[in-house]
Design a protein around this motif. Structure first.
Motif, short mmCIF file in Angstrom:
data_model
loop_
_atom_site.label_atom_id
_atom_site.label_comp_id
_atom_site.label_asym_id
_atom_site.label_seq_id
_atom_site.Cartn_x
_atom_site.Cartn_y
_atom_site.Cartn_z
N GLN A 67 0.83 -1.21 0.00
CA GLN A 67 0.00 0.00 0.00
C GLN A 67 0.87 1.26 0.00
OE1 GLN A 67 -3.16 -0.54 -0.37
NE2 GLN A 67 -3.23 -2.70 0.19
N ASP A 68 0.26 2.37 -0.40
CA ASP A 68 0.92 3.67 -0.30
C ASP A 68 0.58 4.38 1.00
OD1 ASP A 68 2.14 3.66 -2.93
OD2 ASP A 68 0.12 3.91 -3.74
N ALA A 69 -0.59 4.08 1.57
CA ALA A 69 -1.02 4.73 2.80
C ALA A 69 -2.08 3.88 3.47
CB ALA A 69 -1.56 6.13 2.52
N VAL A 70 -2.29 4.14 4.77
CA VAL A 70 -3.28 3.42 5.56
C VAL A 70 -4.24 4.42 6.19
CG1 VAL A 70 -3.64 1.98 7.61
CG2 VAL A 70 -1.73 1.49 6.05
N LEU A 71 -5.53 4.11 6.14
CA LEU A 71 -6.56 4.88 6.81
C LEU A 71 -7.19 3.98 7.87
CD1 LEU A 71 -8.39 6.50 3.75
CD2 LEU A 71 -6.63 7.53 5.19
N SER A 72 -7.24 4.46 9.11
CA SER A 72 -7.88 3.70 10.18
C SER A 72 -9.13 4.41 10.64
CB SER A 72 -6.92 3.52 11.36
OG SER A 72 -7.59 2.86 12.43
N VAL A 73 -10.27 3.77 10.43
CA VAL A 73 -11.55 4.31 10.92
C VAL A 73 -12.23 3.26 11.79
CG1 VAL A 73 -11.95 6.01 9.12
CG2 VAL A 73 -12.60 3.65 8.69
N LEU A 74 -11.43 2.57 12.59
CA LEU A 74 -11.97 1.57 13.50
C LEU A 74 -12.97 2.20 14.45
CD1 LEU A 74 -8.62 -0.23 14.40
CD2 LEU A 74 -10.45 -1.15 12.97
N GLY A 101 7.27 -1.28 5.06
CA GLY A 101 7.81 -0.05 4.50
C GLY A 101 6.77 0.99 4.11
N VAL A 102 5.56 0.90 4.65
CA VAL A 102 4.52 1.91 4.40
C VAL A 102 4.62 2.97 5.49
CG1 VAL A 102 2.04 2.31 4.12
CG2 VAL A 102 3.06 0.14 3.38
N GLU A 103 4.61 4.24 5.11
CA GLU A 103 4.89 5.30 6.08
C GLU A 103 3.69 6.16 6.45
OE1 GLU A 103 8.13 7.69 4.77
OE2 GLU A 103 9.57 6.04 4.82
N SER A 155 5.22 6.02 17.08
CA SER A 155 5.55 5.03 16.06
C SER A 155 6.69 5.43 15.14
CB SER A 155 4.31 4.74 15.20
OG SER A 155 3.97 5.89 14.41
N GLY A 156 6.96 6.73 15.02
CA GLY A 156 7.96 7.18 14.07
C GLY A 156 7.47 7.24 12.65
N LEU A 157 6.18 6.97 12.43
CA LEU A 157 5.59 7.01 11.10
C LEU A 157 5.18 8.44 10.74
CD1 LEU A 157 3.35 3.84 11.46
CD2 LEU A 157 5.44 4.00 10.06
N ASP A 158 4.73 8.63 9.52
CA ASP A 158 4.18 9.91 9.06
C ASP A 158 2.68 9.85 9.31
OD1 ASP A 158 3.51 12.24 7.81
OD2 ASP A 158 4.01 11.58 5.79
N TRP A 159 2.26 10.31 10.50
CA TRP A 159 0.89 10.11 10.94
C TRP A 159 0.11 11.42 11.03
CZ3 TRP A 159 0.01 13.01 15.25
CH2 TRP A 159 1.12 13.31 16.07
N THR A 160 -1.21 11.29 10.96
CA THR A 160 -2.15 12.36 11.29
C THR A 160 -3.28 11.75 12.09
OG1 THR A 160 -1.66 13.57 9.24
CG2 THR A 160 -3.67 14.17 10.42
N ARG A 199 -8.31 14.09 1.98
CA ARG A 199 -7.58 15.33 1.78
C ARG A 199 -6.27 15.33 2.59
NH1 ARG A 199 -11.43 14.96 -0.78
NH2 ARG A 199 -9.79 14.01 -2.03
N GLU A 200 -6.28 14.69 3.75
CA GLU A 200 -5.07 14.64 4.57
C GLU A 200 -3.95 13.85 3.90
OE1 GLU A 200 -4.08 16.13 7.38
OE2 GLU A 200 -5.91 17.32 7.30
N LEU A 201 -4.29 13.02 2.93
CA LEU A 201 -3.27 12.27 2.20
C LEU A 201 -2.55 13.11 1.16
CD1 LEU A 201 -5.23 8.94 1.59
CD2 LEU A 201 -3.42 9.34 3.28
N GLY A 202 -3.09 14.30 0.87
CA GLY A 202 -2.50 15.16 -0.14
C GLY A 202 -1.33 15.98 0.38
N GLU A 203 -0.84 16.88 -0.47
CA GLU A 203 0.33 17.68 -0.14
C GLU A 203 0.11 18.59 1.06
OE1 GLU A 203 1.48 19.81 -3.60
OE2 GLU A 203 2.07 18.01 -4.74
N ASN A 204 -1.13 19.00 1.31
CA ASN A 204 -1.42 19.94 2.39
C ASN A 204 -1.88 19.26 3.68
OD1 ASN A 204 -0.83 22.20 0.73
ND2 ASN A 204 -2.88 22.06 -0.18
N GLY A 205 -1.62 17.97 3.80
CA GLY A 205 -2.01 17.26 5.01
C GLY A 205 -1.25 17.74 6.23
#
Length: 235
Positions: A67-74, A101-103, A155-160, A199-205
């Motif tokens: 994957q390129d990104a993960v969305l969690s809506v649990l 290796g997904v960030e 986690s050290g990931l690129d999170w929001t 939208r958070e996955l875009g450049e302005n996240g």
């Protein structure tokens, strides 16, 4: 936005179905992770429905791989019993992301994990309704959301972290607001929340920040929102 490969955890919940549909409509490839694949209502050439439970580390890792990104809506209903879905999900998803290796991770929690210190709702909301929901009715749920946030932050990931307020149904995306920390408002349309996640996955996240997402148009009454909170709605 560049077309991406997305894994959605909690895909079969109300917001999960919305964000899956919106993502497919925007040209993304989606892996919808759910415990009940036979009940998932969406079919699409760019959709993979992955059966699994976030408590199963191997299943989570398989879904995240590539994957390129993960969305969690649990999401789970309120309960007096201890809740661990959010924290266990965060542990397994972040571990899977490191292994594969997904960030990029965008995860939904709630504005109730850190209530607004400013008075925005009047005496009844501030002194009676909100404390009852946060400290009594939803205590075990919000405690686990706080554990979830701590795991993701470390986690050290690129999170929001995306924190909606009282969730309600709306027909279309509105001119909602997204602000770091706290916003002014008590309601979030699920369709606005779903749009915000993409939208958070875009450049302005908002990278490595917690943001409030709030709907300012067509919001329900406070009484109806609190009734839904009392019944216990999932993301």
């Amino acid at each position: 936005m560049v077309t991406m490969r997305l894994c959605v955890f909690g895909a079969n919940g109300p917001t999960g179905r919305l964000v899956t549909g919106q993502a497919l409509g925007e040209g993304h490839h989606v892996t919808a992770f759910t415990r009940h694949p036979d009940e998932f209502p969406i079919e699409h050439p760019r959709l993979v429905v992955a059966a699994g439970d976030v408590a199963d580390q191997d299943a989570v890792t398989d879904a995240v791989a590539g994957q390129d990104a993960v969305l969690s809506v649990l999401g789970v209903p309120y309960s007096k019993d201890p809740i661990t879905v959010y924290s266990v999900g965060a542990e397994h998803v972040t571990a899977a992301m490191h292994r594969t290796g997904v960030e990029r991770l965008v995860a939904v929690t709630s504005s109730a994990v850190e209530p607004n210190p400013n008075r925005i709702g009047g005496f009844l909301f501030e002194r009676v309704l909100q404390p009852y929901v946060v400290n009594r009715l939803g205590k075990t749920l919000y405690d686990d959301m706080r554990r979830c946030e701590a795991i993701i932050r470390a986690s050290g990931l690129d999170w929001t972290l995306v924190r909606p307020s009282g969730l309600f149904a709306a027909a279309e995306v509105s001119r909602y607001s997204v602000v770091p920390g706290h916003g002014v408002g008590r309601f979030t349309a699920r369709i606005d929340l779903a749009d915000c996640l993409l939208r958070e996955l875009g450049e302005n996240g908002h990278h490595r920040q917690a943001v409030a997402v709030l709907t300012t148009e067509g919001s329900p009454s406070l009484a109806s929102m609190m009734w839904r909170e009392a019944v216990g709605s999932k993301h």
